[in-house]
Design a protein around this motif. Structure first.
Motif, PDB file in Angstrom:
ATOM      1  N   LEU A  56      43.005  45.629  28.723  1.00  0.00           N
ATOM      2  CA  LEU A  56      44.357  45.700  29.273  1.00  0.00           C
ATOM      3  C   LEU A  56      44.330  45.290  30.742  1.00  0.00           C
ATOM      4  O   LEU A  56      43.298  45.397  31.403  1.00  0.00           O
ATOM      5  CB  LEU A  56      44.901  47.120  29.124  1.00  0.00           C
ATOM      6  CG  LEU A  56      45.095  47.596  27.678  1.00  0.00           C
ATOM      7  CD1 LEU A  56      45.565  49.047  27.660  1.00  0.00           C
ATOM      8  CD2 LEU A  56      46.078  46.706  26.938  1.00  0.00           C
ATOM      9  N   PRO A  57      45.433  44.782  31.283  1.00  0.00           N
ATOM     10  CA  PRO A  57      45.440  44.306  32.673  1.00  0.00           C
ATOM     11  C   PRO A  57      45.003  45.395  33.655  1.00  0.00           C
ATOM     12  O   PRO A  57      45.445  46.550  33.555  1.00  0.00           O
ATOM     13  CB  PRO A  57      46.895  43.905  32.902  1.00  0.00           C
ATOM     14  CG  PRO A  57      47.430  43.622  31.537  1.00  0.00           C
ATOM     15  CD  PRO A  57      46.729  44.570  30.618  1.00  0.00           C
ATOM     16  N   GLY A  58      44.139  45.008  34.581  1.00  0.00           N
ATOM     17  CA  GLY A  58      43.699  45.928  35.615  1.00  0.00           C
ATOM     18  C   GLY A  58      44.497  45.747  36.896  1.00  0.00           C
ATOM     19  O   GLY A  58      45.513  45.043  36.937  1.00  0.00           O
ATOM     20  N   LEU A  59      44.022  46.356  37.971  1.00  0.00           N
ATOM     21  CA  LEU A  59      44.758  46.320  39.235  1.00  0.00           C
ATOM     22  C   LEU A  59      44.894  44.907  39.786  1.00  0.00           C
ATOM     23  O   LEU A  59      45.936  44.527  40.318  1.00  0.00           O
ATOM     24  CB  LEU A  59      44.063  47.227  40.256  1.00  0.00           C
ATOM     25  CG  LEU A  59      44.139  48.738  39.967  1.00  0.00           C
ATOM     26  CD1 LEU A  59      43.351  49.507  41.012  1.00  0.00           C
ATOM     27  CD2 LEU A  59      45.595  49.205  39.939  1.00  0.00           C
ATOM     28  N   LYS A  60      43.816  44.090  39.655  1.00  0.00           N
ATOM     29  CA  LYS A  60      43.891  42.721  40.180  1.00  0.00           C
ATOM     30  C   LYS A  60      44.944  41.900  39.435  1.00  0.00           C
ATOM     31  O   LYS A  60      45.705  41.142  40.043  1.00  0.00           O
ATOM     32  CB  LYS A  60      42.525  42.052  40.073  1.00  0.00           C
ATOM     33  CG  LYS A  60      41.498  42.573  41.061  1.00  0.00           C
ATOM     34  CD  LYS A  60      40.203  41.777  40.982  1.00  0.00           C
ATOM     35  CE  LYS A  60      39.207  42.270  42.014  1.00  0.00           C
ATOM     36  NZ  LYS A  60      37.924  41.510  41.937  1.00  0.00           N
ATOM     37  N   ALA A  61      44.982  42.044  38.108  1.00  0.00           N
ATOM     38  CA  ALA A  61      45.981  41.318  37.323  1.00  0.00           C
ATOM     39  C   ALA A  61      47.387  41.797  37.666  1.00  0.00           C
ATOM     40  O   ALA A  61      48.322  40.990  37.772  1.00  0.00           O
ATOM     41  CB  ALA A  61      45.706  41.480  35.839  1.00  0.00           C
ATOM     42  N   MET A  62      47.540  43.102  37.838  1.00  0.00           N
ATOM     43  CA  MET A  62      48.862  43.632  38.208  1.00  0.00           C
ATOM     44  C   MET A  62      49.296  43.090  39.568  1.00  0.00           C
ATOM     45  O   MET A  62      50.465  42.734  39.760  1.00  0.00           O
ATOM     46  CB  MET A  62      48.795  45.159  38.257  1.00  0.00           C
ATOM     47  CG  MET A  62      48.448  45.782  36.918  1.00  0.00           C
ATOM     48  SD  MET A  62      49.892  46.411  36.087  1.00  0.00           S
ATOM     49  CE  MET A  62      49.152  47.380  34.792  1.00  0.00           C
ATOM     50  N   ALA A  63      48.362  43.025  40.499  1.00  0.00           N
ATOM     51  CA  ALA A  63      48.708  42.509  41.825  1.00  0.00           C
ATOM     52  C   ALA A  63      49.082  41.036  41.754  1.00  0.00           C
ATOM     53  O   ALA A  63      50.031  40.591  42.418  1.00  0.00           O
ATOM     54  CB  ALA A  63      47.529  42.713  42.777  1.00  0.00           C
ATOM     55  N   ARG A  64      48.349  40.262  40.949  1.00  0.00           N
ATOM     56  CA  ARG A  64      48.695  38.845  40.802  1.00  0.00           C
ATOM     57  C   ARG A  64      50.073  38.686  40.183  1.00  0.00           C
ATOM     58  O   ARG A  64      50.873  37.847  40.625  1.00  0.00           O
ATOM     59  CB  ARG A  64      47.642  38.143  39.945  1.00  0.00           C
ATOM     60  CG  ARG A  64      47.956  36.661  39.730  1.00  0.00           C
ATOM     61  CD  ARG A  64      46.948  35.992  38.828  1.00  0.00           C
ATOM     62  NE  ARG A  64      47.365  34.623  38.527  1.00  0.00           N
ATOM     63  CZ  ARG A  64      46.735  33.825  37.666  1.00  0.00           C
ATOM     64  NH1 ARG A  64      45.652  34.237  37.033  1.00  0.00           N
ATOM     65  NH2 ARG A  64      47.205  32.599  37.442  1.00  0.00           N
TER      66      ARG A  64
END
Length: 353
Positions: A56-64
């Protein structure tokens, strides 16, 4: 890649993406499971995280996504809403030897098979949580439905599991649900809920309901991520006609495995929308080209696109999924009449023989 899953007895089961080559004496596909009892009470693991085929999306993906992701199409992408195909018509008359499908919109189908009327992921509401109102009306007025003999649910996301719609049903309606989801229905006083693990089956009045894997996930609140399973359904009538309902899924290895285990799928109901931005949604939603490839992996004779043109869930232009799926189908050289690109409210029939 090797995956581990945990059975209800606590035994760890290892499944590889591709099974070993069969010996000359082996059957052409794995044997199907014996049907389980209807409305059986079962105990499941607290989480199904081990069934994920991608993280599942992590913090880096959420920030992007916060920086560059688009949640909705721009004005040009929304301009075609008046052109979305919508052609409601009376439900076809059927008998027990007929298979018919009517697209109510999104992932909601009225499926007539083996003399039963089955609803898939029924969403008759105008709105779902966190999403603008539907951009095409429901294709089948609720009052025009025949008696609903069963409901199948693919997973618990709000655009597939809609409490206001389900409240319209009698509480003794048979429900087929993923592992871990029965308690949601029991809290709402449904009394005939059958929850299944992947590759398990149950039978109702001669129609077999097999729950099969998908590339997706589940979540309905802040604290229940992957606490229930997700998947699709293969429905088979007494004459062996098969309809595959994919629910919500990305593209991946499960399609070929489903096709080997359930040969001769007559119709695959496959999602083609909610795919942009691709880097964000690739693991959980097919794009149109992947959906056509999935139909080929399944060995399906026909494909009916769904999960587009009803709710605006992502950034692609609203008509783009239809344009792209038609082009992808044409490139395969498959018969045009086997792509059932239906308007919302339309029906198609497979006659028995």
């Amino acid at each position: 890649m090797t995956q581990q899953s945990e059975s209800t007895t606590g035994t760890t089961i290892r499944e590889t993406d591709e099974p070993p080559l069969p010996s000359p004496l082996a059957p052409p596909h794995p044997p199907l499971a014996e049907p389980r009892p209807l409305a059986e009470r079962r105990v499941w693991p607290r989480t199904f995280h081990d069934r994920l085929t991608a993280p599942l999306p992590g913090l880096k993906a959420m920030a992007r996504f916060a920086r560059e992701g688009a949640v909705r199409p721009g004005p040009e992408g929304l301009a075609d809403i008046p052109r979305l195909p919508y052609a409601p018509a009376p439900l076809p008359r059927v008998d027990a030897r007929t298979v018919a499908v009517t697209w109510a919109g999104h992932a909601s189908w009225v499926l007539r098979i083996g003399g039963l009327t089955v609803l898939t992921d029924p969403v008759w509401s105008r709105r779902i949580l966190g999403t603008p109102a539907r951009i095409t009306p429901v294709g089948v007025p609720w009052e025009d439905l025949p008696r609903v003999d069963a409901v199948v649910i693919s997973h618990n996301h709000y655009d597939h599991l809609d409490a206001p719609t389900l409240r319209r049903l009698p509480r003794d309606t048979p429900v087929f649900a993923p592992a871990g989801l029965a308690r949601w229905f029991h809290r709402r006083r449904f009394t005939r809920v059958t929850e299944l693990d992947w590759w398990e089956a149950a039978e109702l009045d001669g129609v077999r309901f097999d729950f099969v894997p998908s590339h997706h996930w589940s979540k309905r609140s802040l604290t229940d991520t992957c606490h229930s399973l997700w998947g699709g359904w293969v429905l088979t009538d007494r004459d062996g006609r098969r309809v595959y309902f994919a629910g919500d899924t990305g593209y991946g290895h499960w399609f070929s495995r489903i096709g080997r285990r359930y040969p001769g799928i007559d119709l695959a109901l496959l999602p083609i929308g909610a795919y942009d931005p691709r880097w964000w949604l690739r693991d959980v939603h097919c794009d149109p080209e992947e959906a056509v490839r999935a139909a080929q992996d399944l060995g399906a004779r026909r494909m009916a696109p769904m999960h587009w043109g009803t709710f605006v869930l992502s950034a692609e232009p609203v008509m783009e999924p239809l344009t792209r799926v038609r082009a992808a189908w044409e490139k395969t050289g498959l018969p045009r009449e086997d792509l059932w690109d239906m308007p919302v409210g339309a029906s198609r029939v497979l006659s028995g023989g």
